[in-house]
Every structure is written in C-alpha cells, then in structure tokens.
Design a protein around this motif. Structure first.
Motif, PDB file in Angstrom:
ATOM      1  N   PRO A 206       0.793  -1.225   0.000  1.00 58.80           N
ATOM      2  CA  PRO A 206       0.000   0.000   0.000  1.00 58.80           C
ATOM      3  C   PRO A 206       0.828   1.279   0.000  1.00 58.80           C
ATOM      4  O   PRO A 206       0.379   2.310  -0.513  1.00 58.80           O
ATOM      5  CB  PRO A 206      -0.829  -0.128   1.282  1.00 58.80           C
ATOM      6  N   GLU A 207       2.017   1.244   0.581  1.00 57.67           N
ATOM      7  CA  GLU A 207       2.818   2.467   0.671  1.00 57.67           C
ATOM      8  C   GLU A 207       3.836   2.580  -0.455  1.00 57.67           C
ATOM      9  O   GLU A 207       4.370   3.657  -0.699  1.00 57.67           O
ATOM     10  CB  GLU A 207       3.531   2.517   2.022  1.00 57.67           C
ATOM     11  N   SER A 208       4.125   1.487  -1.144  1.00 62.39           N
ATOM     12  CA  SER A 208       5.136   1.551  -2.209  1.00 62.39           C
ATOM     13  C   SER A 208       4.803   0.581  -3.341  1.00 62.39           C
ATOM     14  O   SER A 208       5.541  -0.381  -3.575  1.00 62.39           O
ATOM     15  CB  SER A 208       6.529   1.237  -1.645  1.00 62.39           C
ATOM     16  N   PRO A 209       3.671   0.798  -4.040  1.00 64.05           N
ATOM     17  CA  PRO A 209       3.395  -0.049  -5.205  1.00 64.05           C
ATOM     18  C   PRO A 209       4.458   0.174  -6.269  1.00 64.05           C
ATOM     19  O   PRO A 209       5.143   1.212  -6.278  1.00 64.05           O
ATOM     20  CB  PRO A 209       2.027   0.450  -5.677  1.00 64.05           C
ATOM     21  N   PRO A 210       4.661  -0.788  -7.155  1.00 68.54           N
ATOM     22  CA  PRO A 210       5.736  -0.667  -8.147  1.00 68.54           C
ATOM     23  C   PRO A 210       5.623   0.607  -8.981  1.00 68.54           C
ATOM     24  O   PRO A 210       4.534   1.047  -9.334  1.00 68.54           O
ATOM     25  CB  PRO A 210       5.538  -1.917  -9.016  1.00 68.54           C
ATOM     26  N   TRP A 211       6.784   1.173  -9.293  1.00 73.79           N
ATOM     27  CA  TRP A 211       6.844   2.370 -10.122  1.00 73.79           C
ATOM     28  C   TRP A 211       6.519   2.037 -11.572  1.00 73.79           C
ATOM     29  O   TRP A 211       6.663   0.896 -12.011  1.00 73.79           O
ATOM     30  CB  TRP A 211       8.254   2.958 -10.072  1.00 73.79           C
ATOM     31  N   SER A 212       6.084   3.049 -12.307  1.00 72.06           N
ATOM     32  CA  SER A 212       6.114   2.993 -13.765  1.00 72.06           C
ATOM     33  C   SER A 212       7.367   3.739 -14.220  1.00 72.06           C
ATOM     34  O   SER A 212       7.949   4.512 -13.448  1.00 72.06           O
ATOM     35  CB  SER A 212       4.860   3.636 -14.364  1.00 72.06           C
ATOM     36  N   PHE A 213       7.763   3.529 -15.475  1.00 73.35           N
ATOM     37  CA  PHE A 213       9.013   4.139 -15.938  1.00 73.35           C
ATOM     38  C   PHE A 213       8.880   4.698 -17.344  1.00 73.35           C
ATOM     39  O   PHE A 213       8.264   4.092 -18.222  1.00 73.35           O
ATOM     40  CB  PHE A 213      10.142   3.110 -15.918  1.00 73.35           C
ATOM     41  N   TYR A 214       9.494   5.856 -17.527  1.00 74.11           N
ATOM     42  CA  TYR A 214       9.723   6.400 -18.858  1.00 74.11           C
ATOM     43  C   TYR A 214      11.089   5.898 -19.315  1.00 74.11           C
ATOM     44  O   TYR A 214      12.063   5.924 -18.539  1.00 74.11           O
ATOM     45  CB  TYR A 214       9.687   7.930 -18.841  1.00 74.11           C
ATOM     46  N   GLU A 215      11.134   5.417 -20.551  1.00 74.80           N
ATOM     47  CA  GLU A 215      12.371   4.860 -21.093  1.00 74.80           C
ATOM     48  C   GLU A 215      12.721   5.527 -22.411  1.00 74.80           C
ATOM     49  O   GLU A 215      11.870   6.154 -23.049  1.00 74.80           O
ATOM     50  CB  GLU A 215      12.242   3.346 -21.315  1.00 74.80           C
ATOM     51  N   ALA A 216      13.978   5.387 -22.803  1.00 71.83           N
ATOM     52  CA  ALA A 216      14.424   5.892 -24.098  1.00 71.83           C
ATOM     53  C   ALA A 216      15.366   4.875 -24.726  1.00 71.83           C
ATOM     54  O   ALA A 216      16.018   4.090 -24.031  1.00 71.83           O
ATOM     55  CB  ALA A 216      15.141   7.233 -23.954  1.00 71.83           C
TER      56      ALA A 216
END
Length: 313
Positions: A206-216
């Motif tokens: 609840p306090e740290s769900p997985p991040w999403s990421f911008y990639e290049a």
C-alpha cells in the motif's frame, strides 16, 4: 554470444511492428491506452515544446509494455513508458533502452479479477486455476506477489499468457478463471462485466506499489540527452501535475479517443497520480527487488543489476 532479443525472452508476443527508423529532427513516442501519454498527445504538449527546436513528434501505440520495449530493440521508437516489469525482462534480454524517469506506483490501477459469481474468494483459491495475463507486464508481478502472500508460486497455477484484448475475451467466455490486468483495461472490464477484485497493490504494497518508468532508446539518449533532460521530461512532469489537478477536463479530452463515457475515465483518473520524477537509488532498489523476484521464479535467466540501465543524463 549472440544477443538475446526481448522477443526470444517473451516468445508469445506478436512480431515487432514494421516501423521505419527515425529521421533527423523526429522523436518517435511509444504509448499505450492508459497512463499520461494519451493526454499529452491529445493536448499536443510535446509538439508545442519541440516544434520551435526543429523537432516533430510521431506517436505509435502498443497493446502492452513488452511490445513497446521490443520496439526500442528494432529502432522503431525513441521514448516510451511502461510499468515496472517490462524493462526488467527487456534488460535481461539485453534490449537497447535506458530508464530516464519514473512515475509513482498506483495501488488500485491493476488487479486480479474474477467474475462476480465466481466461487473464488481469495488468492489461495487460485491454486490449480487458469489465470490470464500479459507475460512480462506489470500484472505479471502483481500475480507473482499475490501468490507469494498466499503461500503459492506460479507453479501452483496455470498462467495463460494473452494480450489484454484476448484475455478479456477469454475471461468473458469463461476460458480462464481469473484475469490480471492494468488500467484502463481494468476499469473498462469492471464497468462492462462487474468483475470482482481478489487483490491489488493496496493490500500487497500500500505504501510503495511498483513504479512505472519512462524509457528511451539508449542511442537516442546518448545523442540527445539535452533534449530529454531539458524538454521532454519537464513536459511530462508538468503534464502530470496538470492532469492531477484537472481530472474532469482530462477525462473530457481523452474520452473521444477511447470511445467511452467521460464518467468512466474520470473514475479511472481518480485513482492515479501522474508525473515524471527523477531516478533515485531508492527507486532503483525498489525495482531491483522486483527483478530479483522474477529471477527467483526462473522467469529471467540471470540476476540483473537494474541500476546499470539507469540513464545518467
């Protein structure tokens, strides 16, 4: 040794799309149905920022993160965004990309779904059952983590690897017992089928769900780092802040693209927060834990150092 491709790591994906290589002054952006980028596209924000610099923007849509990341490997896009697991699988396959920014995880934006009349009431009930999901997607980790919390592993269930569209069809006709999927497919499916949630990250993390990421694409980041750092990432950060503060207007702008009621998109928007943030060692550690979980299940062939793919700018 011949480089493994993401497609060899994820054999059930469709073949890469036949896109041409970038031209000078052109940035090709890969996006999916959900997330911030459809709003950025509709508002023309990248075009407004980059046109004075002599850059045009080409938008290319993908059904899920794994397919989007494979597009980096075949020089089909320059920038994109995915959930947390796809870049892990891509890095394990030595794909041609770098992480450039992160977006906070969302506790309710993906879930393990069952039909409203299903006898399944808890994740433990999934033992031996057929579960539809996109291989290598953010939902892959949700299933992994949900099963672990219930004392199970992937070997205790029958994963059925399907794209979101195929998985929904299988779910509706009863060919799978449960479906793990992310937004907007989650919100759309719940509205259409009244599907019931067995688990999401609000319980697991609840306090740290997985991040999403911008990639290049790695070569693009090396050649055009200033463009990314001074223009592209700031546009994404500001667009995220605007979307968080203007949810009704965001839904109105994007609804015609989806062909769904504004109210449904507003419902979706109420449970997410957008905005690109800089990469940090803490974010790398969060992502490393997810990568290690996939390695422990034998889903990637070797342990990968996630931070090796973090862009220095």
């Amino acid at each position: 040794m011949k480089r493994r491709t993401l497609m060899s790591a994820l054999p059930l994906l469709a073949a890469p799309m036949a896109f041409g290589a970038a031209t000078k002054g052109e940035i090709r952006v890969g996006f999916q149905k959900g997330g911030l980028l459809p709003l950025v596209k509709v508002r023309g924000l990248l075009e407004q920022r980059l046109a004075p610099l002599g850059w045009s923007v080409v938008w290319r849509e993908f059904p899920a993160g794994p397919q989007l990341l494979e597009a980096f490997n075949v020089d089909a896009i320059d920038v994109g965004v995915t959930g947390s697991p796809p870049p892990i699988f891509a890095q394990a396959a030595r794909a041609d990309f770098v992480y450039i920014a992160a977006e906070p995880g969302q506790p309710h934006s993906e879930a393990v779904l069952v039909k409203p009349d299903s006898p399944l009431r808890a994740i433990a009930d999934l033992k031996g059952r057929r579960i539809g999901l996109q291989k290598g997607s953010s939902s892959h980790y949700l299933l992994l983590a949900s099963l672990a919390k219930a004392g199970l592993t992937l070997r205790d269930v029958q994963p059925v690897y399907l794209s979101p569209a195929d998985a929904r069809a299988a779910f509706e006709r009863g060919a799978i017992d449960a479906w793990v999927v992310w937004d907007p497919y989650l919100t759309f499916a719940q509205a259409a089928t009244k599907a019931r949630v067995l688990a999401d990250f609000s319980v697991l993390a609840p306090e740290s769900p997985p991040w999403s990421f911008y990639e290049a694409r790695r070569g693009f980041a090396a050649a055009h780092g200033a463009l990314l750092r001074e223009h592209v990432i700031p546009v994404l950060a500001e667009a995220g802040r605007w979307a968080n503060e203007h949810r009704e207007e965001s839904a109105r702008l994007v609804a015609p693209r989806f062909g769904v009621p504004e109210a449904l998109l507003l419902q979706l928007g109420q449970r997410v927060r957008y905005g690109a943030v800089p990469l940090t060692s803490a974010i790398a550690a969060d992502q490393q834990r997810i990568a290690d979980a996939f390695h422990a299940q034998g889903l990637i062939p070797a342990r990968i150092p996630v931070k090796d793919a973090f862009w220095g700018g």
